[in-house]
Design a protein around this motif. Structure first.
Motif, PDB file in Angstrom:
ATOM      1  N   MET A 220       0.821  -1.208   0.000  1.00  0.00           N
ATOM      2  CA  MET A 220       0.000   0.000   0.000  1.00  0.00           C
ATOM      3  C   MET A 220       0.857   1.261   0.000  1.00  0.00           C
ATOM      4  SD  MET A 220      -3.062  -0.839   2.681  1.00  0.00           S
ATOM      5  CE  MET A 220      -4.372  -1.999   2.291  1.00  0.00           C
ATOM      6  N   VAL A 221       1.824   1.295   0.911  1.00  0.00           N
ATOM      7  CA  VAL A 221       2.674   2.482   1.024  1.00  0.00           C
ATOM      8  C   VAL A 221       3.503   2.670  -0.239  1.00  0.00           C
ATOM      9  CG1 VAL A 221       4.583   3.522   2.315  1.00  0.00           C
ATOM     10  CG2 VAL A 221       2.736   2.351   3.543  1.00  0.00           C
ATOM     11  N   MET A 222       4.053   1.585  -0.755  1.00  0.00           N
ATOM     12  CA  MET A 222       4.874   1.663  -1.957  1.00  0.00           C
ATOM     13  C   MET A 222       4.061   2.132  -3.161  1.00  0.00           C
ATOM     14  SD  MET A 222       7.071  -1.356  -3.795  1.00  0.00           S
ATOM     15  CE  MET A 222       7.910  -1.059  -5.351  1.00  0.00           C
ATOM     16  N   SER A 223       2.895   1.545  -3.361  1.00  0.00           N
ATOM     17  CA  SER A 223       2.073   1.939  -4.508  1.00  0.00           C
ATOM     18  C   SER A 223       1.544   3.360  -4.347  1.00  0.00           C
ATOM     19  CB  SER A 223       0.907   0.962  -4.678  1.00  0.00           C
ATOM     20  OG  SER A 223       0.061   0.963  -3.547  1.00  0.00           O
ATOM     21  N   TYR A 224       1.331   3.781  -3.096  1.00  0.00           N
ATOM     22  CA  TYR A 224       0.819   5.130  -2.832  1.00  0.00           C
ATOM     23  C   TYR A 224       1.848   6.186  -3.220  1.00  0.00           C
ATOM     24  CZ  TYR A 224      -1.257   8.973  -0.118  1.00  0.00           C
ATOM     25  OH  TYR A 224      -1.805  10.171   0.276  1.00  0.00           O
ATOM     26  N   PHE A 225       3.082   5.995  -2.794  1.00  0.00           N
ATOM     27  CA  PHE A 225       4.105   7.005  -3.050  1.00  0.00           C
ATOM     28  C   PHE A 225       4.760   6.850  -4.419  1.00  0.00           C
ATOM     29  CE2 PHE A 225       3.974   7.301   1.625  1.00  0.00           C
ATOM     30  CZ  PHE A 225       3.842   8.679   1.755  1.00  0.00           C
ATOM     31  N   CYS A 226       4.604   5.682  -5.062  1.00  0.00           N
ATOM     32  CA  CYS A 226       5.150   5.496  -6.412  1.00  0.00           C
ATOM     33  C   CYS A 226       4.096   5.706  -7.493  1.00  0.00           C
ATOM     34  CB  CYS A 226       5.755   4.102  -6.545  1.00  0.00           C
ATOM     35  SG  CYS A 226       7.238   3.844  -5.548  1.00  0.00           S
ATOM     36  N   ASN A 227       2.911   6.159  -7.078  1.00  0.00           N
ATOM     37  CA  ASN A 227       1.822   6.475  -8.016  1.00  0.00           C
ATOM     38  C   ASN A 227       1.294   5.248  -8.765  1.00  0.00           C
ATOM     39  OD1 ASN A 227       1.888   9.263  -7.402  1.00  0.00           O
ATOM     40  ND2 ASN A 227       3.595   9.570  -8.822  1.00  0.00           N
ATOM     41  N   PHE A 228       1.305   4.097  -8.083  1.00  0.00           N
ATOM     42  CA  PHE A 228       0.672   2.894  -8.630  1.00  0.00           C
ATOM     43  C   PHE A 228      -0.683   2.666  -7.956  1.00  0.00           C
ATOM     44  CE2 PHE A 228       5.283   1.294  -9.014  1.00  0.00           C
ATOM     45  CZ  PHE A 228       5.429   1.939 -10.233  1.00  0.00           C
ATOM     46  N   THR A 229      -1.413   3.722  -7.732  1.00  0.00           N
ATOM     47  CA  THR A 229      -2.629   3.641  -6.927  1.00  0.00           C
ATOM     48  C   THR A 229      -3.771   2.936  -7.650  1.00  0.00           C
ATOM     49  OG1 THR A 229      -3.132   5.888  -7.680  1.00  0.00           O
ATOM     50  CG2 THR A 229      -2.129   5.643  -5.504  1.00  0.00           C
ATOM     51  N   ARG A 230      -3.767   2.913  -8.967  1.00  0.00           N
ATOM     52  CA  ARG A 230      -4.884   2.281  -9.665  1.00  0.00           C
ATOM     53  C   ARG A 230      -4.828   0.763  -9.558  1.00  0.00           C
ATOM     54  NH1 ARG A 230      -6.245   6.246 -14.849  1.00  0.00           N
ATOM     55  NH2 ARG A 230      -6.755   8.025 -13.496  1.00  0.00           N
ATOM     56  N   ILE A 231      -3.660   0.203  -9.668  1.00  0.00           N
ATOM     57  CA  ILE A 231      -3.551  -1.236  -9.463  1.00  0.00           C
ATOM     58  C   ILE A 231      -3.765  -1.561  -7.987  1.00  0.00           C
ATOM     59  CG2 ILE A 231      -1.030  -1.134  -9.225  1.00  0.00           C
ATOM     60  CD1 ILE A 231      -0.904  -3.934 -10.392  1.00  0.00           C
ATOM     61  N   GLY A 232      -3.321  -0.683  -7.108  1.00  0.00           N
ATOM     62  CA  GLY A 232      -3.548  -0.898  -5.683  1.00  0.00           C
ATOM     63  C   GLY A 232      -5.020  -0.888  -5.326  1.00  0.00           C
ATOM     64  N   CYS A 233      -5.761   0.039  -5.894  1.00  0.00           N
ATOM     65  CA  CYS A 233      -7.201   0.118  -5.639  1.00  0.00           C
ATOM     66  C   CYS A 233      -7.905  -1.141  -6.125  1.00  0.00           C
ATOM     67  CB  CYS A 233      -7.777   1.356  -6.320  1.00  0.00           C
ATOM     68  SG  CYS A 233      -9.563   1.548  -6.125  1.00  0.00           S
ATOM     69  N   LEU A 234      -7.555  -1.605  -7.313  1.00  0.00           N
ATOM     70  CA  LEU A 234      -8.182  -2.806  -7.856  1.00  0.00           C
ATOM     71  C   LEU A 234      -7.900  -4.022  -6.972  1.00  0.00           C
ATOM     72  CD1 LEU A 234      -9.663  -4.417 -10.007  1.00  0.00           C
ATOM     73  CD2 LEU A 234      -7.524  -4.512 -11.328  1.00  0.00           C
ATOM     74  N   ILE A 235      -6.658  -4.170  -6.520  1.00  0.00           N
ATOM     75  CA  ILE A 235      -6.298  -5.320  -5.683  1.00  0.00           C
ATOM     76  C   ILE A 235      -7.068  -5.272  -4.363  1.00  0.00           C
ATOM     77  CG2 ILE A 235      -4.430  -6.367  -4.354  1.00  0.00           C
ATOM     78  CD1 ILE A 235      -2.533  -5.577  -6.628  1.00  0.00           C
ATOM     79  N   MET A 236      -7.169  -4.102  -3.752  1.00  0.00           N
ATOM     80  CA  MET A 236      -7.873  -4.002  -2.472  1.00  0.00           C
ATOM     81  C   MET A 236      -9.353  -4.330  -2.616  1.00  0.00           C
ATOM     82  SD  MET A 236      -6.059  -0.842  -0.436  1.00  0.00           S
ATOM     83  CE  MET A 236      -6.065   0.357  -1.795  1.00  0.00           C
ATOM     84  N   VAL A 237      -9.955  -3.922  -3.722  1.00  0.00           N
ATOM     85  CA  VAL A 237     -11.362  -4.246  -3.955  1.00  0.00           C
ATOM     86  C   VAL A 237     -11.541  -5.756  -4.108  1.00  0.00           C
ATOM     87  CG1 VAL A 237     -13.270  -4.024  -5.600  1.00  0.00           C
ATOM     88  CG2 VAL A 237     -11.979  -2.007  -4.908  1.00  0.00           C
ATOM     89  N   LEU A 238     -10.624  -6.402  -4.835  1.00  0.00           N
ATOM     90  CA  LEU A 238     -10.701  -7.853  -5.005  1.00  0.00           C
ATOM     91  C   LEU A 238     -10.556  -8.572  -3.662  1.00  0.00           C
ATOM     92  CD1 LEU A 238      -8.538  -8.394  -8.228  1.00  0.00           C
ATOM     93  CD2 LEU A 238     -11.038  -8.478  -8.043  1.00  0.00           C
ATOM     94  N   MET A 239      -9.639  -8.123  -2.833  1.00  0.00           N
ATOM     95  CA  MET A 239      -9.392  -8.789  -1.558  1.00  0.00           C
ATOM     96  C   MET A 239     -10.548  -8.588  -0.585  1.00  0.00           C
ATOM     97  SD  MET A 239      -6.536 -10.225  -2.108  1.00  0.00           S
ATOM     98  CE  MET A 239      -5.200 -10.108  -3.271  1.00  0.00           C
ATOM     99  N   ASP A 240     -11.055  -7.373  -0.497  1.00  0.00           N
ATOM    100  CA  ASP A 240     -12.102  -7.072   0.471  1.00  0.00           C
ATOM    101  C   ASP A 240     -13.402  -7.802   0.163  1.00  0.00           C
ATOM    102  OD1 ASP A 240     -10.436  -5.492   1.916  1.00  0.00           O
ATOM    103  OD2 ASP A 240     -11.271  -3.579   1.254  1.00  0.00           O
ATOM    104  N   TRP A 241     -13.654  -8.111  -1.109  1.00  0.00           N
ATOM    105  CA  TRP A 241     -14.880  -8.813  -1.476  1.00  0.00           C
ATOM    106  C   TRP A 241     -14.983 -10.149  -0.747  1.00  0.00           C
ATOM    107  CZ3 TRP A 241     -19.576  -8.738  -3.152  1.00  0.00           C
ATOM    108  CH2 TRP A 241     -20.168  -9.882  -3.702  1.00  0.00           C
ATOM    109  N   ASN A 242     -13.890 -10.918  -0.720  1.00  0.00           N
ATOM    110  CA  ASN A 242     -13.913 -12.215  -0.033  1.00  0.00           C
ATOM    111  C   ASN A 242     -14.006 -12.055   1.466  1.00  0.00           C
ATOM    112  OD1 ASN A 242     -11.347 -12.648  -2.280  1.00  0.00           O
ATOM    113  ND2 ASN A 242     -13.312 -13.626  -2.608  1.00  0.00           N
TER     114      ASN A 242
END
Length: 362
Positions: A220-242
């Motif tokens: 999360m921290v790495m994707s946040y500060f490296c501007n990879f937030t779109r892939i991070g958002c998608l992954i979190m949505v996939l994980m939280d669903w389960n």
């Protein structure tokens, strides 16, 4: 700073704790959240995370103590009384004798209803109440956060089955307000989970859970500060669903609704496989191959480009490590599924062991 968004009476040093920091003008042609405020990233975002952790801790205790625990205690106590009454009635029918007046009598005192539960029964109910409340908070959080994350994801030009869109127009900076809020609250939640994990009774998969949370926070921290937030958002949505359905299945089990537990667990198993071992693998594959192909500019931090061979390898390897942990968990879940199929009912392979005191008193 964002003092102009705060209340006028609030001291400036408290502003980062109660509002999003680093406001900035929106992009000239944003491809999402056209009417939202935009923000940059920085270390002051940690102040807002601290506030979120504190709020989550308070909300968790309030919901557990005043809502979930009273409900579970009422439900389990009522079930115990009904079970006791049925047991008394069965013993009465079995041991009943007829006296001289033609009325049924009893050969012994087994049919007298118990007014007070035994110490063992009391401990069992108390343990189930606590576990029900813990899982109830998880179910509430994941449901609300998944809905918020899904809203953010739907407003981004990305799709799970078209992952190449995750890398187009990189870097995705500045961040829209909802996306930044989603990232910071998610980070706060997993930091809070680490505190809980070390404060409560240790489960069988304590090491896996701790490793998972540390990897998740780092990603999360790495994707946040490296501007990879779109892939991070998608992954979190996939994980939280389960993560919505497993706590609900456990809640059903702790209050004795075993059929609903098995049904919910079966749905959880199917959704886990699709989200974490199909869609998530597609995302990892995209990070491995599409990222280097579609991002042409390398390491230029002053322009928001943080894509280099080192960051790329670190990001992909961490995603693979996360998938390995989930494969181990899926094997444990399949063992539970086999018990459901064989008629033994769902039980949590990852739950905490009974305390030594409980075992001695059984």
């Amino acid at each position: 700073m964002n003092a102009h968004h705060a209340l006028e009476w609030l001291p400036s040093y408290l502003v980062p704790f109660v509002s999003l920091s680093y406001p900035t003008p929106p992009p000239a042609n944003p491809d999402s959240f056209h009417h939202s405020a935009y923000y940059k990233t920085g270390v002051l975002d940690g102040c807002f995370i601290i506030t979120c952790i504190a709020v989550m801790a308070v909300l968790r205790d309030v919901v557990r103590i005043f809502v979930l625990e009273p409900f579970a205690r009422w439900k389990l106590t009522r079930a115990w009384k009904r079970s006791n009454s049925c047991h008394v009635q069965q013993n009465g029918n079995k041991n009943g004798i007829t006296n001289g007046n033609g009325h049924a009598g009893h050969a012994n005192n087994d049919s007298k209803p118990k007014s007070v539960m035994s110490a063992r029964e009391s401990r069992k109910i108390h343990r189930s109440v606590l576990r029900f409340a813990e899982q109830g908070w998880s179910a509430i959080y994941y449901t609300l956060q998944w809905l918020f994350g899904f809203y953010v994801h739907r407003n981004l030009p990305t799709q799970a089955l078209k992952p190449t869109e995750l890398w187009l127009n990189y870097p995705h900076s500045p961040l829209a307000g909802p996306l930044k809020l989603y990232y910071l609250t998610q980070t706060a939640f997993y930091l809070h989970q680490i505190l809980i994990l070390n404060a409560e009774a240790r489960r069988k998969d304590h090491v896996q859970m701790m490793t998972h949370h540390v990897l998740t926070i780092f990603l999360m921290v790495m994707s946040y500060f490296c501007n990879f937030t779109r892939i991070g958002c998608l992954i979190m949505v996939l994980m939280d669903w389960n993560d919505i359905f497993l706590p609900i299945a456990k809640m059903f089990r702790y209050i004795g609704l075993y059929t609903l537990c098995d049904i919910t667990f079966t749905w959880f198993l199917l959704s886990w496989f699709v989200a974490r071992h199909v869609l998530f693998v597609i995302v990892i594959k995209s990070a491995w191959f599409d990222g280097p192909r579609l991002i042409s500019v390398g390491w230029v931090p002053e322009l928001g480009y943080y894509y280099s061979e080192r960051t790329y390898n670190t990001f992909v390897y961490l995603l693979v490590a996360l998938q390995i942990i989930q494969i181990v968990w899926f094997w444990m879940i399949c063992r539970v599924a086999w018990r459901v199929i064989s008629g033994q009912g769902a039980s949590d392979d990852r739950s905490d062991d009974e305390s030594e005191e409980d075992k001695k008193n059984q």
